[in-house]
Design an enzyme around this catalytic site. Structure first.
Site, mmCIF file in Angstrom:
data_model
loop_
_atom_site.group_PDB
_atom_site.id
_atom_site.type_symbol
_atom_site.label_atom_id
_atom_site.label_comp_id
_atom_site.label_asym_id
_atom_site.label_seq_id
_atom_site.Cartn_x
_atom_site.Cartn_y
_atom_site.Cartn_z
ATOM 1 N N ARG A 116 -38.299 90.661 72.982
ATOM 2 C CA ARG A 116 -37.874 89.262 73.148
ATOM 3 C C ARG A 116 -37.699 88.967 74.637
ATOM 4 N NH1 ARG A 116 -32.465 88.367 71.030
ATOM 5 N NH2 ARG A 116 -31.859 88.390 73.210
ATOM 6 N N GLU A 136 -34.489 88.012 81.240
ATOM 7 C CA GLU A 136 -34.836 89.418 81.069
ATOM 8 C C GLU A 136 -35.857 89.584 79.954
ATOM 9 O OE1 GLU A 136 -32.164 92.238 79.404
ATOM 10 O OE2 GLU A 136 -31.293 90.824 78.008
ATOM 11 N N ASN A 138 -36.470 91.982 76.814
ATOM 12 C CA ASN A 138 -35.798 92.972 75.959
ATOM 13 C C ASN A 138 -36.836 93.748 75.181
ATOM 14 O OD1 ASN A 138 -32.837 92.106 76.142
ATOM 15 N ND2 ASN A 138 -33.867 90.192 75.630
ATOM 16 N N SER A 143 -32.335 91.126 68.608
ATOM 17 C CA SER A 143 -31.649 90.812 67.354
ATOM 18 C C SER A 143 -31.683 89.324 67.041
ATOM 19 C CB SER A 143 -30.212 91.302 67.428
ATOM 20 O OG SER A 143 -29.538 90.631 68.457
ATOM 21 N N LYS A 298 -33.668 96.748 83.763
ATOM 22 C CA LYS A 298 -33.613 95.667 84.759
ATOM 23 C C LYS A 298 -34.385 96.064 86.020
ATOM 24 C CE LYS A 298 -30.204 93.499 82.320
ATOM 25 N NZ LYS A 298 -30.425 94.013 80.978
ATOM 26 N N LYS A 356 -26.713 93.123 88.417
ATOM 27 C CA LYS A 356 -26.959 93.752 87.113
ATOM 28 C C LYS A 356 -27.153 95.263 87.207
ATOM 29 C CE LYS A 356 -29.413 89.742 85.179
ATOM 30 N NZ LYS A 356 -30.477 89.329 84.271
ATOM 31 N N GLY A 361 -27.262 94.747 76.172
ATOM 32 C CA GLY A 361 -26.331 94.417 75.092
ATOM 33 C C GLY A 361 -25.192 93.498 75.487
ATOM 34 N N ARG A 445 -29.790 80.411 72.083
ATOM 35 C CA ARG A 445 -28.364 80.735 72.127
ATOM 36 C C ARG A 445 -27.720 79.805 73.144
ATOM 37 N NH1 ARG A 445 -28.846 86.679 73.836
ATOM 38 N NH2 ARG A 445 -30.561 85.719 74.940
#
Ligand code: ADP
Ligand code: MG
Length: 484
Positions: A116, A136, A138, A143, A298, A356, A361, A445
């Site tokens: 993702r 980023e 993933n 999820s 990262k 970072k 998570g 989100r």
């Protein structure tokens, strides 16, 4: 006239709707892994999102899927990107050791990617325009696909019953189906009808219903069985068969899906690392392999954002341009003159950046003055090279209505919110044949404007659906929305 969402009766229905649509998580620590569930926060009505930026994010996803695969196969790139990180970050080092031990004798039936890419819109105010910026990539434990059907049904109910004066243009979202299809393709390549898919999970999984949706759909549409085990249970139960098949007790696993294994706390002892090595040495297709997971760090992403890096892996110059247009500024903190300059910039103007570490998570990054405090702490240590610095992106705020997890808030108020778009990507390669490479649905989100972190799991942001509008309308509407 009172707003519809102020009616306590409406609020009661909205909470009920989240539960009945399965937008739930395991309630709290200490409660056995059973059906005890609490609600997950949602945006009551879909947030506006500009159509052209949405389309761009979706268009570049197959390019990112291929990029992930190519970088994961470039020992040279992974090694040089992670060299300095490995010196001080023991978690990444152990993962890298597993990758190194298994890479030359790789047995995986397929390379399987369930990815993702996350984006925020960079909003430069009235005159500066707006661009899509990748936050980023993933490659592990992506999820919330499981909530897409429930969220659709939630938003359809709300718009038809309460918000009939507003029009929403919510695109079709097949992220759950697409994820399941990718698993089924990899499972099929294994050619064993009895084989199962192993979900590697945390000891206590709050997000178990999201995972369950995938498990249920695998059975419903493909009659594929799933197992759930922690790495410590895998250590106790798993062995390799004569053909290097991964066998748990007496069940052969065709595919392993890591919904844990990205955090140091998932490996409390050497046993869990041994289990990871055993899985990695098997013929199962892994989402992700150690190499895919390393690609998702990262640091690797920061290296890919440097000039000329993308061109090493993507041959189509038009695609390179499109993909690069989504990159935000990222800076290495190596002990070089450039690294020193990045350290100084962050100390002078911490609000311009996010700091970072190599973790996934949520809850690990530094924002605002914490960037300065952390940078002071690490600037003269080798540890600093295990961090990256990234330009902070400021998405355009709009007014949103958050239904927070019950029973924290029983009255609803509109508040300024910002969104992060996720585009899922699925990829399957067997040998040199790419069997699947596609954009695989999306998620949105959304969080209050003042919240730094993102993520549903850490409780920073809330599930949302994008309502697509032309960019000019988007800009006009968000200005209007905030002024109101
Ligand atoms: P993680 O692996 O923990 O999800 P991310 O890089 O996605 O790490 O960062 C977590 C959250 O922090 C994101 O969801 C986003 O809300 C916020 N964030 C990360 N990078 C930036 C950035 N460059 N600008 C603004 N917010 C960011
Ligand atoms: Mg993230």
């Amino acid at each position: 006239m009172t707003e519809w969402y102020r009616d306590p009766e409406t609020v009661r229905v909205l909470y009920g709707l989240t539960v009945s649509n399965g937008i739930v998580k395991k309630l709290s620590s200490g409660v056995a892994e059973s059906s005890v569930a609490g609600t997950i926060g949602v945006l009551v009505t879909p947030s506006l999102y500009p159509l052209d930026q949405f389309t761009l994010a979706r268009d570049v996803q197959p390019g990112f899927n291929s990029l992930i695969d190519s970088v994961s196969r470039s020992h040279e790139f992974l090694t040089s990107a992670l060299e300095n990180v490995l010196e001080t970050d023991s978690f990444t080092r152990r993962l890298f050791e597993i990758y190194k031990k298994t890479r030359q004798d790789n047995q995986q039936t397929c390379s399987l990617g369930i990815h993702r890419c996350d984006y925020m819109l960079d909003w430069r105010g009235d005159d500066g325009g707006m661009g899509l910026r990748q936050i980023e990539i993933n490659t592990v434990a992506c999820s919330i696909q499981g909530f897409a059907p429930g969220l659709k049904s939630f938003h359809e109910y709300v718009s038809s019953r309460y918000a009939e004066n507003e029009t929403f243009n919510v695109p079709q979202n097949l992220c759950l189906e697409a994820t399941v299809d990718a698993f089924a393709i990899a499972w099929n390549e294994f050619k064993n009808e009895e084989a199962a898919i192993l979900f590697v999970v945390e000891e206590e999984t709050f997000n178990m219903y999201d995972q369950l949706a995938i498990e249920v759909d695998l059975w419903k549409r493909y009659s594929i069985k799933c197992l759930r085990r922690t790495l410590s249970q895998v250590h106790g139960e798993a062995r390799l068969g004569p053909g290097r098949q991964l066998i748990l007790l007496d069940i052969v696993c065709a595919v392993v899906y890591f919904r844990a294994g990205y955090s140091p706390s998932d490996y409390p002892t050497d046993k869990e690392w041994e289990a990871r090595l055993l899985i990695e040495s098997s013929t199962a297709s892994l989402s992700p392999s150690a190499a895919y997971q390393l690609m998702g760090t990262k640091k690797v992403q920061q290296c890919l954002a440097s000039p000329g890096a993308l061109e090493q892996f993507v041959s189509d110059p038009k695609l390179v341009k499109k993909m690069r247009s989504t990159f935000a500024g990222q800076y290495a903190l190596d002990k070089t003159p450039e690294g020193d300059r990045a350290v100084e910039l962050a100390l002078q103007d911490p609000d311009r950046f996010v700091l970072k570490p190599q973790r996934e998570g949520g809850g690990n990054n530094y924002y605002g003055n914490d960037v300065r405090v952390k940078m002071e702490e690490i600037r003269d240590t080798p540890e600093r090279e295990a961090y990256i610095l990234m330009d902070r992106v400021h998405p355009p705020p709009q007014m949103g209505l958050i239904l927070r997890p019950h029973p924290r808030v029983l009255e609803l108020e509109r508040e300024p919110v910002i969104s992060e778009l996720g585009i899922y990507g699925t990829y399957v390669r067997r040998g040199e044949k790419v069997v699947l490479n596609t954009a695989a649905g999306h998620c949105l989100r959304t969080k209050p404007v003042a919240v730094n972190e993102g993520g549903i799991g850490v409780g920073a942001s809330y599930l949302d659906s994008p309502s697509l509008v032309a960019t000019e309308d988007f800009i006009r509407k968000i200005k209007h929305s905030i002024i109101m």
